[in-house]
Design a protein around this motif. Structure first.
Motif, PDB file in Angstrom:
ATOM      1  N   ALA A  44    -111.605  26.179  37.166  1.00 19.81           N
ATOM      2  CA  ALA A  44    -110.319  26.860  37.358  1.00 19.81           C
ATOM      3  C   ALA A  44    -110.527  28.291  37.850  1.00 19.81           C
ATOM      4  O   ALA A  44    -109.786  28.770  38.722  1.00 19.81           O
ATOM      5  CB  ALA A  44    -109.528  26.852  36.052  1.00 19.81           C
ATOM      6  N   PHE A 101    -103.810  29.769  23.280  1.00 19.98           N
ATOM      7  CA  PHE A 101    -103.572  28.886  24.417  1.00 19.98           C
ATOM      8  C   PHE A 101    -102.128  28.409  24.356  1.00 19.98           C
ATOM      9  O   PHE A 101    -101.432  28.602  23.359  1.00 19.98           O
ATOM     10  CB  PHE A 101    -104.521  27.675  24.366  1.00 19.98           C
ATOM     11  CG  PHE A 101    -104.241  26.747  23.219  1.00 19.98           C
ATOM     12  CD1 PHE A 101    -103.414  25.642  23.379  1.00 19.98           C
ATOM     13  CD2 PHE A 101    -104.758  27.000  21.952  1.00 19.98           C
ATOM     14  CE1 PHE A 101    -103.124  24.812  22.304  1.00 19.98           C
ATOM     15  CE2 PHE A 101    -104.477  26.168  20.880  1.00 19.98           C
ATOM     16  CZ  PHE A 101    -103.654  25.071  21.057  1.00 19.98           C
ATOM     17  N   GLU A 140     -98.325  23.911  29.462  1.00 25.20           N
ATOM     18  CA  GLU A 140     -97.284  23.907  30.478  1.00 25.20           C
ATOM     19  C   GLU A 140     -97.015  22.452  30.839  1.00 25.20           C
ATOM     20  O   GLU A 140     -97.547  21.550  30.190  1.00 25.20           O
ATOM     21  CB  GLU A 140     -97.726  24.762  31.669  1.00 25.20           C
ATOM     22  CG  GLU A 140     -97.950  26.216  31.258  1.00 25.20           C
ATOM     23  CD  GLU A 140     -98.520  27.087  32.362  1.00 25.20           C
ATOM     24  OE1 GLU A 140     -98.863  26.529  33.436  1.00 25.20           O
ATOM     25  OE2 GLU A 140     -98.631  28.304  32.151  1.00 25.20           O
ATOM     26  N   ALA A 174    -100.469  21.281  32.448  1.00 28.88           N
ATOM     27  CA  ALA A 174    -101.674  22.101  32.334  1.00 28.88           C
ATOM     28  C   ALA A 174    -101.768  22.726  30.954  1.00 28.88           C
ATOM     29  O   ALA A 174    -100.758  22.893  30.256  1.00 28.88           O
ATOM     30  CB  ALA A 174    -101.677  23.204  33.399  1.00 28.88           C
ATOM     31  N   ALA A 175    -102.991  23.037  30.580  1.00 32.28           N
ATOM     32  CA  ALA A 175    -103.243  23.875  29.412  1.00 32.28           C
ATOM     33  C   ALA A 175    -103.680  25.239  29.921  1.00 32.28           C
ATOM     34  O   ALA A 175    -104.509  25.336  30.841  1.00 32.28           O
ATOM     35  CB  ALA A 175    -104.320  23.264  28.531  1.00 32.28           C
ATOM     36  N   ALA A 176    -103.128  26.298  29.364  1.00 33.21           N
ATOM     37  CA  ALA A 176    -103.361  27.653  29.853  1.00 33.21           C
ATOM     38  C   ALA A 176    -104.112  28.472  28.809  1.00 33.21           C
ATOM     39  O   ALA A 176    -103.789  28.415  27.618  1.00 33.21           O
ATOM     40  CB  ALA A 176    -102.035  28.333  30.191  1.00 33.21           C
ATOM     41  N   VAL A 228    -105.051  34.321  33.470  1.00 32.88           N
ATOM     42  CA  VAL A 228    -104.803  33.038  32.819  1.00 32.88           C
ATOM     43  C   VAL A 228    -105.487  31.940  33.620  1.00 32.88           C
ATOM     44  O   VAL A 228    -105.254  31.800  34.827  1.00 32.88           O
ATOM     45  CB  VAL A 228    -103.293  32.751  32.705  1.00 32.88           C
ATOM     46  CG1 VAL A 228    -103.057  31.383  32.066  1.00 32.88           C
ATOM     47  CG2 VAL A 228    -102.609  33.839  31.884  1.00 32.88           C
ATOM     48  N   ARG A 256    -106.021  27.863  34.037  1.00 29.30           N
ATOM     49  CA  ARG A 256    -105.290  26.632  33.730  1.00 29.30           C
ATOM     50  C   ARG A 256    -106.123  25.416  34.097  1.00 29.30           C
ATOM     51  O   ARG A 256    -106.705  25.374  35.183  1.00 29.30           O
ATOM     52  CB  ARG A 256    -103.965  26.602  34.482  1.00 29.30           C
ATOM     53  CG  ARG A 256    -102.979  27.660  34.019  1.00 29.30           C
ATOM     54  CD  ARG A 256    -101.731  27.695  34.902  1.00 29.30           C
ATOM     55  NE  ARG A 256    -100.699  28.552  34.325  1.00 29.30           N
ATOM     56  CZ  ARG A 256    -100.653  29.868  34.540  1.00 29.30           C
ATOM     57  NH1 ARG A 256    -101.572  30.466  35.290  1.00 29.30           N
ATOM     58  NH2 ARG A 256     -99.692  30.602  33.978  1.00 29.30           N
TER      59      ARG A 256
END
Length: 218
Positions: free
Chosen positions: A152, A181, A184, A187-189, A206, A208
Motif C-alpha cells: 500500500a 485502525f 471502510e 478496505a482496512a485503514a 493512512v 489502506r
C-alpha cells in the motif's frame, strides 16, 4: 418481542474562543460521537473530548497567552491558536461502526500537530473490536499484514498521493499500531504517526489494504 432499535452514532459539537483582555487567544472546536443505547461508546468518546478540552484550556491556553505577551512586547502581530477535534464514521452497519477522530493543534507559527485514532465498535454492547476479529484470516499474521501495508505504501508513492520516507519499509513494523485502525467499505485503514513516516505537512498518512465487502459474524 419488540425489535430493538438500531444504534446510530450521533455527533456532538462544542466551540469556545478563549481571550486575554478581550483579545482572542485560542479557539477550539470539539466533535465527538454519542449513541443512545450504547453507553460504553458514549462514555469513551465523552472522556476523549474532555481530555482534549482540558489539554487545550489548561496547557495550551497559557502558552498562547505567553506568546501574545511576547508579541505585544516586540510589537509583532499575534496569530490566535486554533485546535480542533473532528470525527467521522467512514463505515456503519446495524451491528458495527468505524469511528475516526483527528485532533489538530495549530499554534501561532501556523504549523499543525495532528493525532488520528480509529476503532471499530460492536454496537450491541459497545465493545471495541480487536484487529483479529475484523480482518480476513490471511491478514491476521503480522508478516502478511506488514507485506500488504508495504504494498500500500509503494502504491501511494507511485501515485504521488503521499510523500513517504524512502526507508519506511524497515520501520513500518514499529509504526503500525494494531489498536489504531478502522474499516471502510472495502478496505482496512491504518494511520501512521505524524512525522514518523513522512514530512510533517503530510499529517498522519493512512495506509489502506483492500478487503472483501464487510460481513460475517459480529
Amino acid at each position: 418481542m419488540r425489535k430493538k432499535e438500531p444504534v446510530t452514532p450521533d455527533w456532538q459539537r462544542q466551540e469556545r474562543t478563549m481571550t486575554l483582555e478581550g483579545e482572542p487567544v485560542l479557539s477550539y472546536v470539539l466533535s465527538w460521537p454519542e449513541a443512545a443505547g450504547c453507553p460504553r461508546l458514549t462514555r469513551y468518546y465523552r472522556r476523549a473530548a474532555r481530555l482534549w478540552r482540558a489539554r487545550w484550556e489548561r496547557r495550551l491556553y497559557p502558552l498562547a497567552c505567553l506568546e501574545l505577551a511576547d508579541c505585544r512586547a516586540r510589537s509583532r502581530p499575534f496569530r490566535p491558536w486554533n485546535c480542533e477535534l473532528s470525527g467521522s464514521a467512514p463505515w456503519e452497519t446495524e451491528e458495527r461502526a468505524s469511528i475516526v477522530l483527528t485532533a489538530r493543534e495549530t499554534g501561532g507559527s501556523g504549523r499543525s500537530r495532528l493525532v488520528t485514532r480509529g476503532a471499530v465498535w460492536r454496537l450491541r454492547d459497545g465493545t471495541p473490536l480487536p484487529l483479529s476479529s475484523v480482518l480476513p484470516p490471511e491478514y491476521r499474521k503480522q508478516k502478511v499484514l506488514l507485506a500488504a501495508l508495504n504494498r500500500a505504501a509503494e502504491e501511494c508513492r507511485r501515485g504521488g498521493d503521499i510523500l513517504l520516507d524512502g526507508d519506511l519499509e524497515t520501520r513500518l513494523h514499529r509504526l503500525v499500531d494494531r489498536q489504531n485502525f478502522w474499516l471502510e467499505e472495502n478496505a482496512a485503514a491504518f494511520p501512521l504517526p505524524q512525522c514518523a513516516a513522512a514530512p510533517a505537512a503530510e499529517g498522519c498518512p493512512v495506509l489502506r489494504i483492500p478487503l472483501p465487502p464487510p460481513g460475517g459474524a459480529s
